[in-house]
Design an enzyme around this catalytic site. Structure first.
Site, PDB file in Angstrom:
ATOM      1  N   LEU A   1       0.871  -1.168   0.000  1.00 49.61           N
ATOM      2  CA  LEU A   1       0.000   0.000   0.000  1.00 49.61           C
ATOM      3  C   LEU A   1       0.912   1.222   0.000  1.00 49.61           C
ATOM      4  O   LEU A   1       1.882   1.260   0.766  1.00 49.61           O
ATOM      5  CB  LEU A   1      -0.892   0.026   1.251  1.00 49.61           C
ATOM      6  CG  LEU A   1      -1.933  -1.099   1.392  1.00 49.61           C
ATOM      7  CD1 LEU A   1      -2.683  -0.948   2.708  1.00 49.61           C
ATOM      8  CD2 LEU A   1      -2.901  -1.095   0.230  1.00 49.61           C
ATOM      9  N   ASP A   2       0.626   2.208  -0.860  1.00 51.23           N
ATOM     10  CA  ASP A   2       1.504   3.378  -0.895  1.00 51.23           C
ATOM     11  C   ASP A   2       1.358   4.184   0.382  1.00 51.23           C
ATOM     12  O   ASP A   2       0.471   3.940   1.208  1.00 51.23           O
ATOM     13  CB  ASP A   2       1.265   4.222  -2.156  1.00 51.23           C
ATOM     14  CG  ASP A   2      -0.113   4.867  -2.210  1.00 51.23           C
ATOM     15  OD1 ASP A   2      -0.584   5.366  -1.175  1.00 51.23           O
ATOM     16  OD2 ASP A   2      -0.712   4.893  -3.302  1.00 51.23           O
ATOM     17  N   MET A   3       2.245   5.149   0.567  1.00 57.34           N
ATOM     18  CA  MET A   3       2.338   5.857   1.841  1.00 57.34           C
ATOM     19  C   MET A   3       1.038   6.543   2.241  1.00 57.34           C
ATOM     20  O   MET A   3       0.675   6.594   3.407  1.00 57.34           O
ATOM     21  CB  MET A   3       3.482   6.887   1.783  1.00 57.34           C
ATOM     22  CG  MET A   3       3.786   7.517   3.124  1.00 57.34           C
ATOM     23  SD  MET A   3       5.300   8.495   3.137  1.00 57.34           S
ATOM     24  CE  MET A   3       4.809   9.890   2.128  1.00 57.34           C
TER      25      MET A   3
END
Length: 232
Positions: free
Chosen positions: A104-106
Site C-alpha cells: 500500500l503506498d504511503m
C-alpha cells in the site's frame, strides 16, 4: 541451491528474525554443521546445512499471517532511506520476519496482509486467481455513471490497461464522490492512476477487504493474526 547469510536463512524459514539471529550469534547459541557461528552474515546453503540453536535442531516455525491496519504516512518496506516510519515499526520483534503481501503506498490506509507463507502470498498476488481487493475511495468532484463504466471496461495508462472489477457509487456531489472499488490485480498505484486518467484526484484511499477478510473494527496501527482459511 545457493548460499545465503545465516540471518536471512533463519528469517526466510520463519525460525527467527534477523535481529533475534544477531542476538543469538552474539551469545554463541547458533551452530552450523557442528561449528559455533560468530557472524550473522555467515554464508550457508539452507537446504543442506545442519543448523542448531542452543544445541537443538532449528525447525521452521508454523506459518504466520497477520492483518495490519496500515496508517497514513507509513511506508510498506523493511527500511526507508528517508527515515520515514515503516510497517515494521508497528510490529513486535517476533513478527519482524513477516513480509507484506503486495504493498500500500504511503498515503493509502487500511488492510495490509503480512505473512511467512510464501505459497499463500504468491497465490493471493497472482492475477489469474482473481482474489478481490476492496477499497473505499474519495475523489474530488463528481464521477459520472459513464466514467464508472469506462473504468470497469478498462482504461489505458502508460501502456497498461487499468480495470476495476466493480465500482459502487455511494455518494456524489459536485464537490466530492465516494465509491467502493474492487480490483482483482495489484498494479502499482492502480486506483490513483485510474482516476488520474479521468483528470480526477483521489483524496482518500482505504483498503477495507482482501479476499474474505474485512478490516472490521481494527484501528490504525493495530493487527491481529488470521487463519489461511479465513482469507481464501
Amino acid at each position: 541451491m545457493g548460499q545465503v547469510p545465516l540471518e536471512r536463512a533463519l528469517s526466510k524459514l520463519g525460525i527467527m528474525s534477523r535481529a533475534q539471529t544477531k542476538r543469538c550469534v552474539l551469545e554463541g547459541l547458533i551452530a552450523v554443521n557442528g561449528r559455533i557461528i560468530k557472524d550473522p552474515a555467515f554464508l550457508l546453503v539452507p537446504e543442506t546445512a545442519r543448523i542448531t540453536i542452543n544445541g537443538k535442531p532449528a525447525a521452521p516455525g508454523a506459518a504466520c499471517t497477520i492483518m495490519l491496519y496500515k496508517p497514513k504516512g507509513v511506508v510498506t518496506t523493511k527500511s526507508d532511506e528517508k527515515g520515514r516510519k515503516t510497517v515494521y515499526d508497528l510490529l513486535p520483534l517476533h513478527l519482524q520476519h513477516l513480509h507484506p503481501v503486495g504493498r500500500l503506498d504511503m498515503a493509502t490506509t487500511g488492510l495490509l496482509l503480512m505473512t511467512t507463507d510464501t505459497q499463500l502470498s504468491n497465490f493471493l498476488t497472482d492475477p489469474d486467481n482473481g482474489i478481490p481487493r476492496i477499497y473505499a475511495v474519495s475523489v474530488k468532484g463528481r464521477i459520472t455513471d459513464d466514467q464508472i463504466k469506462r473504468l470497469t471496461q478498462g482504461i489505458e495508462d502508460k501502456g497498461q490497461v487499468l480495470k476495476a472489477s466493480s465500482i459502487t457509487l455511494r455518494k456524489a456531489s459536485n464537490k466530492e464522490t465516494h465509491l467502493i472499488v474492487a480490483l482483482c490485480e495489484g498494479k502499482n498505484r492502480e486506483i490513483r492512476r485510474m482516476f488520474e486518467a479521468l483528470s480526477s484526484e483521489v483524496t482518500a484511499l482505504k483498503r477495507i477487504a482482501f479476499g474474505k477478510l474485512e478490516l472490521g473494527d481494527l484501528t490504525p496501527g493495530e493487527f491481529r493474526e488470521v487463519a489461511k482459511k479465513g482469507i481464501l
